[in-house]
Design an enzyme around this catalytic site. Structure first.
Site, PDB file in Angstrom:
ATOM      1  N   GLU A   1       0.825  -1.207   0.000  1.00  0.00           N
ATOM      2  CA  GLU A   1       0.000   0.000   0.000  1.00  0.00           C
ATOM      3  C   GLU A   1       0.857   1.253   0.000  1.00  0.00           C
ATOM      4  O   GLU A   1       1.935   1.296   0.580  1.00  0.00           O
ATOM      5  CB  GLU A   1      -0.908  -0.012   1.233  1.00  0.00           C
ATOM      6  CG  GLU A   1      -1.807  -1.241   1.256  1.00  0.00           C
ATOM      7  CD  GLU A   1      -2.844  -1.224   2.363  1.00  0.00           C
ATOM      8  OE1 GLU A   1      -2.868  -0.264   3.153  1.00  0.00           O
ATOM      9  OE2 GLU A   1      -3.633  -2.175   2.414  1.00  0.00           O
TER      10      GLU A   1
ATOM     11  N   CYS B   1       3.525   8.454   1.235  1.00  0.00           N
ATOM     12  CA  CYS B   1       4.068   7.495   2.194  1.00  0.00           C
ATOM     13  C   CYS B   1       4.322   6.180   1.445  1.00  0.00           C
ATOM     14  O   CYS B   1       3.384   5.550   0.957  1.00  0.00           O
ATOM     15  CB  CYS B   1       3.051   7.304   3.320  1.00  0.00           C
ATOM     16  SG  CYS B   1       3.596   6.178   4.583  1.00  0.00           S
TER      17      CYS B   1
ATOM     18  N   CYS C   1       7.002  -6.942   7.261  1.00  0.00           N
ATOM     19  CA  CYS C   1       8.175  -6.469   7.991  1.00  0.00           C
ATOM     20  C   CYS C   1       8.610  -7.561   8.951  1.00  0.00           C
ATOM     21  O   CYS C   1       7.768  -8.235   9.548  1.00  0.00           O
ATOM     22  CB  CYS C   1       7.856  -5.195   8.769  1.00  0.00           C
ATOM     23  SG  CYS C   1       9.311  -4.512   9.598  1.00  0.00           S
TER      24      CYS C   1
ATOM     25  N   CYS D   1       7.228  -5.101  15.658  1.00  0.00           N
ATOM     26  CA  CYS D   1       6.884  -4.159  16.729  1.00  0.00           C
ATOM     27  C   CYS D   1       5.466  -4.484  17.203  1.00  0.00           C
ATOM     28  O   CYS D   1       4.591  -4.785  16.394  1.00  0.00           O
ATOM     29  CB  CYS D   1       6.984  -2.725  16.233  1.00  0.00           C
ATOM     30  SG  CYS D   1       8.643  -2.322  15.693  1.00  0.00           S
TER      31      CYS D   1
ATOM     32  N   CYS E   1       2.187  -2.590  15.613  1.00  0.00           N
ATOM     33  CA  CYS E   1       2.181  -2.268  14.183  1.00  0.00           C
ATOM     34  C   CYS E   1       1.525  -3.390  13.398  1.00  0.00           C
ATOM     35  O   CYS E   1       1.944  -4.548  13.490  1.00  0.00           O
ATOM     36  CB  CYS E   1       3.617  -2.057  13.714  1.00  0.00           C
ATOM     37  SG  CYS E   1       3.759  -1.876  11.920  1.00  0.00           S
TER      38      CYS E   1
ATOM     39  N   CYS F   1      -1.123   5.765   9.645  1.00  0.00           N
ATOM     40  CA  CYS F   1       0.125   5.093  10.052  1.00  0.00           C
ATOM     41  C   CYS F   1      -0.175   3.792  10.747  1.00  0.00           C
ATOM     42  O   CYS F   1      -0.975   3.756  11.666  1.00  0.00           O
ATOM     43  CB  CYS F   1       0.863   5.891  11.109  1.00  0.00           C
ATOM     44  SG  CYS F   1       1.547   7.356  10.526  1.00  0.00           S
TER      45      CYS F   1
HETATM   46  N1  SAH Z   1       9.760   0.502   9.751  1.00  0.00           N
HETATM   47  C1  SAH Z   1       9.929   1.890   9.780  1.00  0.00           C
HETATM   48  C2  SAH Z   1       9.025   2.631   8.838  1.00  0.00           C
HETATM   49  C3  SAH Z   1       7.567   2.201   8.778  1.00  0.00           C
HETATM   50  S1  SAH Z   1       6.527   2.443  10.164  1.00  0.00           S
HETATM   51  C4  SAH Z   1       9.759   2.421  11.187  1.00  0.00           C
HETATM   52  O1  SAH Z   1       9.313   1.680  12.046  1.00  0.00           O
HETATM   53  O2  SAH Z   1      10.143   3.563  11.408  1.00  0.00           O
HETATM   54  C5  SAH Z   1       6.038   4.133  10.065  1.00  0.00           C
HETATM   55  C6  SAH Z   1       5.651   4.763  11.416  1.00  0.00           C
HETATM   56  O3  SAH Z   1       4.317   4.408  11.823  1.00  0.00           O
HETATM   57  C7  SAH Z   1       6.559   4.311  12.533  1.00  0.00           C
HETATM   58  O4  SAH Z   1       6.933   5.365  13.363  1.00  0.00           O
HETATM   59  C8  SAH Z   1       5.671   3.339  13.241  1.00  0.00           C
HETATM   60  O5  SAH Z   1       6.118   3.096  14.506  1.00  0.00           O
HETATM   61  C9  SAH Z   1       4.320   4.005  13.169  1.00  0.00           C
HETATM   62  N2  SAH Z   1       3.222   3.083  13.496  1.00  0.00           N
HETATM   63  C10 SAH Z   1       3.200   1.750  13.342  1.00  0.00           C
HETATM   64  N3  SAH Z   1       2.032   1.239  13.770  1.00  0.00           N
HETATM   65  C11 SAH Z   1       1.298   2.278  14.204  1.00  0.00           C
HETATM   66  C12 SAH Z   1      -0.039   2.377  14.747  1.00  0.00           C
HETATM   67  N4  SAH Z   1      -0.810   1.326  14.889  1.00  0.00           N
HETATM   68  N5  SAH Z   1      -0.487   3.612  15.063  1.00  0.00           N
HETATM   69  C13 SAH Z   1       0.291   4.691  14.872  1.00  0.00           C
HETATM   70  N6  SAH Z   1       1.541   4.653  14.368  1.00  0.00           N
HETATM   71  C14 SAH Z   1       2.044   3.449  14.031  1.00  0.00           C
HETATM   72 FE1  SF4 Z   2       8.374  -2.918  10.936  1.00  0.00          FE
HETATM   73 FE2  SF4 Z   2       6.108  -1.809  11.795  1.00  0.00          FE
HETATM   74 FE3  SF4 Z   2       8.206  -1.997  13.427  1.00  0.00          FE
HETATM   75 FE4  SF4 Z   2       8.279  -0.257  11.354  1.00  0.00          FE
HETATM   76  S1  SF4 Z   2       6.877  -0.170  13.121  1.00  0.00           S
HETATM   77  S2  SF4 Z   2       9.901  -1.698  12.011  1.00  0.00           S
HETATM   78  S3  SF4 Z   2       7.086  -1.426   9.830  1.00  0.00           S
HETATM   79  S4  SF4 Z   2       7.048  -3.741  12.555  1.00  0.00           S
END
Ligand code: SAH
Ligand code: SF4
Length: 372
Positions: free
Chosen positions: A96, A109, A116, A120, A123, A345
């Site tokens: 996406e 974006c 991934c 995390c 996420c 996000c």
């Molecule tokens: N992997 C990279 C880039 C993609 S994530 C990273 O982690 O930086 C992009 C951003 O969205 C990151 O800061 C991530 O922590 C945030 N994010 C992920 N899941 C989210 C959620 N459920 N609500 C709000 N932000 C989120």
């Molecule tokens: Fe991967 Fe999501 Fe963690 Fe970014 S926030 S490193 S996309 S698992």
């Protein structure tokens, strides 16, 4: 990109690689520049229409190369102007890409991987597991699709995209070479011509790769922090166990020191109620961030099914922000855009043929949960 083909896909050649390609067929450097313009500025994928290239050259190009575009399966428009594209990748997975218009700018974006591997806890991309890295063509293809959606074929495109953030699906530093090549295209004057300040790579903290990045580029850096101490960050962002906060902060400062200007890092902090949003956390964060020239971007958690987390109330977010500001920090709160089309996000999921089997466990957990 559809079927695998033997031909070279010119969409995915960085400016340097485009020059090497034309040199390899006995052509001069300016041909590379012409080709970049045809593809990325005019959206032309048909060699026959590239009238400033000789007939012989056009035939040769068609024989050995192609411009294979991503396959858009779905395009969605949010009531707030946000747009989302779902693109199918060979193998059945999809990714996406999201466009967010604001008064003074338009931000795209972009995803760097299918899924991934870093898992995390908050996420939804992470919960889907990991399939593979995207190719350069697949990364820049997202910019191409978005840019071309704003213009008529054959005309020079309008500049609706002013910023690109590598904040879609995936960890960009774990797909290093392809992401760097794609960002070089974003910044090349013959392609998208974006300023290095307006191309941002977001990382969850792959420390050795942050150092490598500083050696080859000077894009803006965003660091996904989410916790002000190692104990909590180990839980939320598991890569912290490998590269703890002290190392991450040092690497961020090393990156900033290599930049030719006095740019700050963006520190992303996704706020989850009762998890990392108390005043104690605000105090710790305010202290910790005095070690880095930065602006702090607070992201109220965007929910997805069975995440187990809640978004804090606005008042809680404001209180947290105010403390940081009182301590001298620059703080913004990311407004939630496009959540009616699941484009906010952390809501980007695409469809990931997971190779880690993580999603199998996740789906099972979701089913158990919904049976309760
Ligand atoms: N992997 C990279 C880039 C993609 S994530 C990273 O982690 O930086 C992009 C951003 O969205 C990151 O800061 C991530 O922590 C945030 N994010 C992920 N899941 C989210 C959620 N459920 N609500 C709000 N932000 C989120
Ligand atoms: Fe991967 Fe999501 Fe963690 Fe970014 S926030 S490193 S996309 S698992």
């Amino acid at each position: 990109m559809t079927e695998a083909s033997e031909k070279i896909n010119l969409l995915g050649l960085s400016p340097t690689k485009m020059e090497e390609f034309f040199a390899s067929i006995g052509e001069k450097k300016f041909r590379a520049q012409q080709m970049l313009k045809w593809i990325h500025q005019y959206g032309e994928a048909d060699f026959e229409k590239m009238t400033n290239m000789g007939k012989g050259l056009r035939a040769k190009l068609a024989e050995i190369s192609e411009i294979a575009l991503p396959e858009v399966v779905y395009e969605d428009f949010s009531s707030d102007g946000t747009r989302k594209w779902v693109m199918r990748m060979p193998g059945g997975s999809s990714i996406e890409t999201v466009y967010i218009p604001e008064k003074e700018r338009g931000t795209l974006c972009v995803s760097s991987q299918i899924g991934c591997s870093l898992d995390c806890s908050f996420c939804s991309t992470g919960k889907q597991g990991f399939n593979r890295d995207l190719t350069v063509a697949e990364i820049i293809g997202q910019v191409y699709v978005a840019a071309m959606s704003f213009h008529e074929p054959g005309e020079r495109r309008e500049r609706r995209i002013t910023n690109v953030v590598m904040m879609g699906m995936g960890e960009p530093l774990l797909n290093f070479n392809n992401v760097v090549d794609a960002m070089n295209l974003m910044m090349d004057d013959n392609a998208y011509g974006l300023s290095k300040r307006r191309v941002t790579l977001s990382t969850s903290g792959v420390v050795p790769m942050m150092d490598k990045l500083g050696d080859v580029t000077d894009v803006s850096l965003a660091v996904s922090l989410h916790a002000p101490n190692d104990e909590l960050r180990n839980e939320l962002v598991p890569i912290n166990k490998k590269y703890p906060l002290k190392e991450l902060i040092a690497a961020t400062n090393r990156y900033l020191s290599k930049l030719p200007d006095r740019r700050k890092a963006t520190i992303e902090y996704t706020m989850m109620e009762g998890v990392n949003d108390t005043m104690e956390h605000a105090e710790q964060l305010a202290e910790l961030m005095k070690q880095v020239p930065c602006k702090i971007n607070l992201i109220p958690f965007n929910p997805f099914p069975n995440s187990g987390y809640k978004r804090p109330s606005n008042n809680r977010v404001y209180r947290f922000r105010d403390h940081l500001i009182n301590e001298g920090h620059i703080v913004t709160i990311r407004s939630t855009r496009g959540d009616d089309i699941d484009a906010a996000c952390g809501q980007l999921v695409g469809r990931v043929a997971d190779r880690t089997r993580r999603s199998a466990k996740y789906i099972k957990a979701v089913q158990l949960d919904s049976n309760q």
